[in-house]
Design a protein around this motif. Structure first.
Motif, PDB file in Angstrom:
ATOM      1  N   GLN A   1       0.859  -1.134   0.075  1.00 42.11           N
ATOM      2  CA  GLN A   1      -0.228  -0.107  -0.134  1.00 42.11           C
ATOM      3  C   GLN A   1       1.028   1.187   0.019  1.00 42.11           C
ATOM      4  O   GLN A   1       1.920   1.181   0.599  1.00 42.11           O
TER       5      GLN A   1
ATOM      6  N   VAL B   1      -0.867   7.309   1.175  1.00 45.27           N
ATOM      7  CA  VAL B   1      -2.431   7.083   1.282  1.00 45.27           C
ATOM      8  C   VAL B   1      -2.923   6.582   2.410  1.00 45.27           C
ATOM      9  O   VAL B   1      -3.711   6.940   3.135  1.00 45.27           O
TER      10      VAL B   1
ATOM     11  N   ALA C   1      -5.419   8.413   4.840  1.00 50.07           N
ATOM     12  CA  ALA C   1      -6.596   7.592   5.454  1.00 50.07           C
ATOM     13  C   ALA C   1      -6.893   7.644   6.962  1.00 50.07           C
ATOM     14  O   ALA C   1      -7.944   7.895   7.598  1.00 50.07           O
TER      15      ALA C   1
ATOM     16  N   ASP D   1      -7.020   2.278  -1.961  1.00 49.63           N
ATOM     17  CA  ASP D   1      -7.361   3.390  -2.821  1.00 49.63           C
ATOM     18  C   ASP D   1      -8.035   3.091  -4.073  1.00 49.63           C
ATOM     19  O   ASP D   1      -8.874   3.836  -4.556  1.00 49.63           O
ATOM     20  N   GLU D   2      -7.475   2.054  -4.614  1.00 55.43           N
ATOM     21  CA  GLU D   2      -7.741   1.678  -6.094  1.00 55.43           C
ATOM     22  C   GLU D   2      -9.296   1.019  -5.953  1.00 55.43           C
ATOM     23  O   GLU D   2     -10.137   1.039  -6.998  1.00 55.43           O
TER      24      GLU D   2
ATOM     25  N   SER E   1     -11.703   3.774  -5.313  1.00 51.39           N
ATOM     26  CA  SER E   1     -12.055   4.575  -6.569  1.00 51.39           C
ATOM     27  C   SER E   1     -13.193   3.768  -7.619  1.00 51.39           C
ATOM     28  O   SER E   1     -13.891   4.496  -8.262  1.00 51.39           O
TER      29      SER E   1
ATOM     30  N   LEU F   1     -14.376   6.752   4.645  1.00 53.57           N
ATOM     31  CA  LEU F   1     -13.437   6.926   3.684  1.00 53.57           C
ATOM     32  C   LEU F   1     -14.061   7.004   2.400  1.00 53.57           C
ATOM     33  O   LEU F   1     -13.476   7.702   1.423  1.00 53.57           O
TER      34      LEU F   1
ATOM     35  N   ILE G   1     -13.291  10.364  -0.180  1.00 53.71           N
ATOM     36  CA  ILE G   1     -12.174   9.800  -0.939  1.00 53.71           C
ATOM     37  C   ILE G   1     -11.414  10.813  -1.628  1.00 53.71           C
ATOM     38  O   ILE G   1     -10.135  10.643  -1.725  1.00 53.71           O
TER      39      ILE G   1
ATOM     40  N   TRP H   1      -7.901  11.654   0.511  1.00 49.85           N
ATOM     41  CA  TRP H   1      -6.964  10.485   0.991  1.00 49.85           C
ATOM     42  C   TRP H   1      -6.537   9.745  -0.178  1.00 49.85           C
ATOM     43  O   TRP H   1      -5.257   9.149  -0.472  1.00 49.85           O
ATOM     44  N   ALA H   2      -7.167   9.491  -1.010  1.00 52.52           N
ATOM     45  CA  ALA H   2      -6.962   8.445  -2.291  1.00 52.52           C
ATOM     46  C   ALA H   2      -6.141   9.250  -3.335  1.00 52.52           C
ATOM     47  O   ALA H   2      -6.318  10.543  -3.700  1.00 52.52           O
ATOM     48  N   GLU H   3      -5.159   8.535  -4.058  1.00 47.90           N
ATOM     49  CA  GLU H   3      -4.271   9.020  -4.959  1.00 47.90           C
ATOM     50  C   GLU H   3      -5.222   9.125  -6.419  1.00 47.90           C
ATOM     51  O   GLU H   3      -5.910   8.417  -6.830  1.00 47.90           O
TER      52      GLU H   3
END
Length: 113
Positions: A25, A29, A33, A65-66, A69, A104, A108, A111-113
């Protein structure tokens, strides 16, 4: 002297660090989170444990994160209701981590890329 905020953050990261490293991970990220969970009243060991559960449930399909998303994109594409999204997240992450997963999901972009 370490503040309670820093102590809570360190505790959360301790609980999730090993599985995060083992599943490759993105550390940034995961740290973001933890901050999102902290800002929404899930702190310390609880935040770390809930993140650990989420990572363990998704490690075969991708990074945390993927996965979020992917859920978000499909929810938008299929025009899913809040209740339908909640059901998907509940099935994926278990009852214990559902509250953190919804936080989360709803945040999103923070925190997510």
């Amino acid at each position: 002297m370490i503040s309670m905020d820093e102590l809570s953050y360190q505790k959360a990261f301790e609980y999730v660090e090993l599985i995060a490293e083992n599943t490759r991970q993105d550390q940034l990220v995961i740290k973001k989170a933890i901050k999102v969970l902290y800002n929404n009243k899930i702190k310390g060991e609880k935040a770390g444990t809930k993140l650990r559960i989420m990572i363990s449930k998704t490690k075969k399909v991708g990074k945390l994160d993927e996965v979020f998303s992917f859920i978000k994109n499909n929810a938008n594409y299929r025009n899913l209701s809040e209740a339908e999204i909640n059901e998907v997240i509940k099935k994926l992450f278990s009852n214990y981590a559902t509250d953190a997963a919804m936080i989360l999901f709803d945040n999103i972009d923070e925190w997510a890329e």
